[in-house]
Design an enzyme around this catalytic site. Structure first.
Site, mmCIF file in Angstrom:
data_model
loop_
_atom_site.group_PDB
_atom_site.id
_atom_site.type_symbol
_atom_site.label_atom_id
_atom_site.label_comp_id
_atom_site.label_asym_id
_atom_site.label_seq_id
_atom_site.Cartn_x
_atom_site.Cartn_y
_atom_site.Cartn_z
ATOM 1 N N CYS A 1 45.706 58.491 44.482
ATOM 2 C CA CYS A 1 45.068 59.615 45.347
ATOM 3 C C CYS A 1 43.861 60.014 45.290
ATOM 4 O O CYS A 1 43.066 59.607 44.381
ATOM 5 C CB CYS A 1 46.127 60.752 44.636
ATOM 6 S SG CYS A 1 47.679 60.890 44.654
ATOM 7 N N ASN B 1 40.914 59.249 40.561
ATOM 8 C CA ASN B 1 41.829 58.974 39.245
ATOM 9 C C ASN B 1 40.899 58.631 38.098
ATOM 10 O O ASN B 1 39.747 58.716 38.000
ATOM 11 C CB ASN B 1 43.049 57.824 39.720
ATOM 12 C CG ASN B 1 43.569 58.327 40.900
ATOM 13 O OD1 ASN B 1 43.553 57.448 41.812
ATOM 14 N ND2 ASN B 1 44.180 59.426 40.900
ATOM 15 N N TYR C 1 46.820 61.688 39.734
ATOM 16 C CA TYR C 1 47.043 61.050 38.389
ATOM 17 C C TYR C 1 45.632 60.740 37.593
ATOM 18 O O TYR C 1 44.545 60.383 38.345
ATOM 19 C CB TYR C 1 47.624 59.675 38.644
ATOM 20 C CG TYR C 1 48.795 59.326 38.578
ATOM 21 C CD1 TYR C 1 49.865 60.323 38.797
ATOM 22 C CD2 TYR C 1 49.388 58.396 38.001
ATOM 23 C CE1 TYR C 1 51.336 60.419 38.362
ATOM 24 C CE2 TYR C 1 50.950 58.155 37.955
ATOM 25 C CZ TYR C 1 51.610 59.042 37.953
ATOM 26 O OH TYR C 1 53.013 59.050 37.786
ATOM 27 N N ARG D 1 37.070 54.318 45.550
ATOM 28 C CA ARG D 1 37.595 55.476 46.542
ATOM 29 C C ARG D 1 36.599 56.499 46.201
ATOM 30 O O ARG D 1 36.163 57.267 47.387
ATOM 31 C CB ARG D 1 39.006 55.792 46.360
ATOM 32 C CG ARG D 1 39.748 54.530 46.813
ATOM 33 C CD ARG D 1 41.568 55.176 46.751
ATOM 34 N NE ARG D 1 41.950 54.938 45.609
ATOM 35 C CZ ARG D 1 42.248 55.897 44.365
ATOM 36 N NH1 ARG D 1 42.106 57.111 45.034
ATOM 37 N NH2 ARG D 1 42.675 55.754 43.370
#
Length: 329
Positions: free
Chosen positions: A2, A175, A82, A228
């Site tokens: 995510c 994360n 997460y 990311r």
């Protein structure tokens, strides 16, 4: 997995967006959770009653609702992501505390807090207990990104027994590792920029850039959380600021397109596919929730209206899973 980003439009709208990357098919839908909704905590079988209605993404798991993100009627937005290998949950309930399973925290906060200040006060009373999500049969290692109508953005990372909030000046969260690591990692990418690099001489030879985009050389291209985070932070920082809410939602989808995971690209040790099952966007000012499934690029919208607030039961609002096309002939 995510990725989450927080942006502001030129006309003062605050938007919190997230990808939901997971290997288990969650099958979520936009859902309205009503005022005065009662639910029973797993940790000590105590009944809780929410004050505020909110809209987000979730589903019924067993006899309880699972909600992963949402915006409430007071303009508070939250998304849970997460944080494997970092969280510290407690092994048992503690007397004098509000004892919750980790996946229940978002339900409590959206249902009972109007501002980040209220969140900060509320979490002082909370003890997160190491309990599994019904049906999924796993303990979810979570952290949360939270924004409110003032434009403040914070996170909660349960790495110690006592919960507390951390300011998030970047407006990005992914994360593991913990947030502070990601912030310091950005120092490795000071060379990345939107502007083209100039030609350079090597002896008598002048090397010219290959077309456009040389300034972005060095941006990481993988799907690990650090990669990311860097991509989301870079694109968020440099994309043209949106004029209004509609343009802001479009912007956020363009930013998250750089981190959304297609099926087949990330495969877990168990052989399952980790992919971006949906994207959700919350507007604090209009109390609107935008959503689309992996299978359909059309964005659905739900706004907290007077009619929704009058409901006394949860309402699931199905978004189309089939790709839609606008026929031009």
């Amino acid at each position: 997995m995510c990725t989450s980003i927080f942006t502001k439009t030129m006309d003062g709208k605050y938007l919190l967006s997230r990808t939901m990357d997971f290997s288990f098919p969650l099958d979520p839908s936009p859902i309205y959770m009503p005022r005065n909704y009662t639910w029973t905590s797993q940790a000590e079988n105590v009944t809780n009653e929410n004050q505020y209605g909110f809209v987000g993404a979730g589903r019924l798991l067993g006899s309880s609702y699972f909600v992963a993100d949402g915006v409430n009627e007071k303009g508070l937005s939250i998304a849970e992501l997460y944080l494997p290998g970092e969280v510290q949950y407690q092994k048992e309930a503690e007397a004098g505390k509000v004892n919750l399973a980790p996946h229940e925290l978002i339900l409590l906060l959206l249902g009972n807090c109007a501002t980040i200040e209220e969140v900060a006060q509320k979490i002082e009373t909370i003890n997160l207990v190491d309990l599994k999500v019904p049906m999924l049969n796993i303990v979810t290692p979570l952290h949360w990104i939270i924004t409110d109508e003032t434009g403040r953005c914070v996170i909660i990372e349960p790495t110690e027994k006592e919960l507390s909030i951390k300011e998030n000046p970047i407006g990005v969260m992914t994360n593991s590792p913990c947030f502070e690591w990601h912030v310091q990692n950005l120092r490795n990418y000071l060379n990345v920029r939107p502007k083209q690099y100039e030609p350079a001489k090597f002896g008598e030879f002048t090397a010219l850039p290959f077309s456009q985009g040389t300034g972005t050389m060095g941006l990481p291209g993988g799907y690990t959380p650090p990669e990311r985070f860097v991509r989301a932070a870079f694109f968020k920082e440099h994309i043209d600021q949106a004029q209004d809410e509609a343009a802001g939602v479009t912007n956020n989808y363009h930013i998250l397109a750089t981190v959304r995971i297609p099926k087949g690209i990330v495969v877990t040790d168990e052989g399952t596919q980790d992919y971006s099952q949906y994207v959700g966007t919350m507007c604090n000012q209009t109390r609107s929730y935008y959503f689309n499934h992996y299978e359909n690029n059309q964005i659905a919208k739900v706004t907290i209206t007077k009619e929704l607030l009058e409901s006394d039961v949860p309402i699931e609002l199905a978004a189309d899973r089939n790709e839609t096309f606008k026929e031009l002939n």
